[in-house]
Enzyme design. Sequence first.
Site, mmCIF file in Angstrom:
data_model
loop_
_atom_site.group_PDB
_atom_site.id
_atom_site.type_symbol
_atom_site.label_atom_id
_atom_site.label_comp_id
_atom_site.label_asym_id
_atom_site.label_seq_id
_atom_site.Cartn_x
_atom_site.Cartn_y
_atom_site.Cartn_z
ATOM 1 N N ASP A 109 -14.557 -8.848 4.828
ATOM 2 C CA ASP A 109 -14.236 -7.639 4.744
ATOM 3 C C ASP A 109 -15.345 -6.879 5.934
ATOM 4 O OD1 ASP A 109 -12.899 -5.131 4.716
ATOM 5 O OD2 ASP A 109 -13.767 -4.760 2.707
ATOM 6 N N ARG B 143 -11.673 -1.094 16.723
ATOM 7 C CA ARG B 143 -11.355 -2.076 15.219
ATOM 8 C C ARG B 143 -11.103 -3.532 15.816
ATOM 9 N NH1 ARG B 143 -11.123 0.011 10.580
ATOM 10 N NH2 ARG B 143 -9.679 -2.008 9.637
ATOM 11 N N HIS C 210 -12.588 -7.279 14.583
ATOM 12 C CA HIS C 210 -11.823 -8.607 14.301
ATOM 13 C C HIS C 210 -11.896 -9.649 15.083
ATOM 14 C CE1 HIS C 210 -9.680 -5.928 11.425
ATOM 15 N NE2 HIS C 210 -8.894 -5.305 12.223
ATOM 16 N N GLU D 155 -0.650 -6.293 1.645
ATOM 17 C CA GLU D 155 -1.076 -4.926 1.990
ATOM 18 C C GLU D 155 -1.402 -4.393 3.387
ATOM 19 O OE1 GLU D 155 -2.201 -6.293 -0.827
ATOM 20 O OE2 GLU D 155 -0.599 -5.537 -2.180
ATOM 21 N N ASN D 156 -2.041 -5.223 3.913
ATOM 22 C CA ASN D 156 -2.529 -5.098 5.555
ATOM 23 C C ASN D 156 -1.494 -4.750 6.457
ATOM 24 O OD1 ASN D 156 -5.417 -7.473 5.196
ATOM 25 N ND2 ASN D 156 -5.364 -5.248 4.673
HETATM 26 C C1 IPE Z 1 -9.252 -7.211 1.593
HETATM 27 O O1 IPE Z 1 -9.742 -6.136 2.612
HETATM 28 C C2 IPE Z 1 -8.270 -8.034 2.638
HETATM 29 C C3 IPE Z 1 -8.786 -8.945 3.709
HETATM 30 C C4 IPE Z 1 -10.149 -8.953 3.814
HETATM 31 C C5 IPE Z 1 -8.047 -9.610 4.408
HETATM 32 P P1 IPE Z 1 -9.057 -4.901 2.626
HETATM 33 O O2 IPE Z 1 -10.092 -4.065 3.770
HETATM 34 O O3 IPE Z 1 -7.848 -4.827 3.141
HETATM 35 O O4 IPE Z 1 -9.364 -4.128 1.347
HETATM 36 P P2 IPE Z 1 -9.410 -2.627 0.754
HETATM 37 O O5 IPE Z 1 -8.164 -1.954 1.489
HETATM 38 O O6 IPE Z 1 -10.564 -2.140 1.161
HETATM 39 O O7 IPE Z 1 -9.030 -2.841 -0.494
HETATM 40 C C1 IPE Z 2 -11.444 -7.211 7.180
HETATM 41 O O1 IPE Z 2 -12.109 -5.914 7.955
HETATM 42 C C2 IPE Z 2 -10.218 -7.705 8.266
HETATM 43 C C3 IPE Z 2 -8.783 -7.498 7.448
HETATM 44 C C4 IPE Z 2 -8.626 -6.819 6.659
HETATM 45 C C5 IPE Z 2 -7.866 -8.045 8.240
HETATM 46 P P1 IPE Z 2 -11.483 -4.651 7.742
HETATM 47 O O2 IPE Z 2 -10.595 -4.252 8.783
HETATM 48 O O3 IPE Z 2 -10.953 -4.292 6.570
HETATM 49 O O4 IPE Z 2 -12.549 -3.908 7.961
HETATM 50 P P2 IPE Z 2 -13.198 -2.483 7.263
HETATM 51 O O5 IPE Z 2 -13.074 -2.773 5.715
HETATM 52 O O6 IPE Z 2 -12.174 -1.353 7.694
HETATM 53 O O7 IPE Z 2 -14.329 -2.208 7.751
HETATM 54 MG MG MG Z 3 -11.638 -3.387 4.713
#
Ligand code: IPE
Ligand code: IPE
Ligand code: MG
Length: 238
Positions: A18, A31, A35, A65-66
């Site tokens: 994350d 963003r 990634h 949920e993503n």
């Molecule tokens: C958890 O991170 C999922 C992954 C890293 C794939 P998220 O960014 O989706 O989680 P929340 O929304 O902060 O709980």
């Molecule tokens: C984790 O990084 C990657 C996925 C959940 C796919 P995030 O995209 O959640 O990064 P933040 O939490 O917004 O910084």
């Molecule tokens: Mg995140």
Amino acid sequence: METNLPVVLPEHIGIIMDGNGRWAKKRGLPRTAGHKEGAANFRRIARYCSSIGIRYLTVYAFSTENWSRPALEIRALLGLFQEYLEESIRDFAHDDIQVRFIGDTSAFPQKLQDLIQKTKELCQGRTGMVLNIAMNYGGRTEIVQAAQALAKKVKDGVLLPEEITQELFSQQLYTAGQPDPDLIIRPSGENRISNFLLWQSAYSEYVIMDVLWPDFTPEDLNAALWEYTKRSRRFGGV
Ligand code: IPE
Ligand code: IPE
Ligand code: MG
């Protein structure tokens, strides 16, 4: 680097990868740039874990949920999965890493599903670290699917309700046959599970770290391993 390691290592590590978005934002980048860095780091850290003798590594790459993210971000993520999976397959062959996928991968574009299938075939016969990549993974969905599979067996008359045990339930999960994670690392500083390995993490040790995933180094992993050795795991005992 290995000289900085504790003697006793966890058998199974989980990582919630994350903080990619915040990493990019800090640099004034889109963003998706975060990634891309995160995907590159996934290869680096997976190989490092294998090199120090970790037996199982589960990385959370995309949650159920993503899908609620903007379509453009999802498209970029799917493109990166394709690209990095192709490259990782070559790398991971050198390390004898057995790549597996946990989650409902049938929801992904056909091209990605084909690559997932190809990866599984290439990994047959390997004996090194098991690398579970959690893609379209959600702990609740996993538990519901296990309940459905068992309910079907009961309905078909091949299983009695009282025969459902924790062991039998575990066997219906994506991680069937694997040990539960000993240590779960969450970079990015968030103090939550976010639907990761709900059943399997009942007694996992959590280490939350302030570093963002693209910046997470093998030294950070070592620090988490040292933190893990300080924990007294009691499993409800004394
Ligand atoms: C958890 O991170 C999922 C992954 C890293 C794939 P998220 O960014 O989706 O989680 P929340 O929304 O902060 O709980
Ligand atoms: C984790 O990084 C990657 C996925 C959940 C796919 P995030 O995209 O959640 O990064 P933040 O939490 O917004 O910084
Ligand atoms: Mg995140």
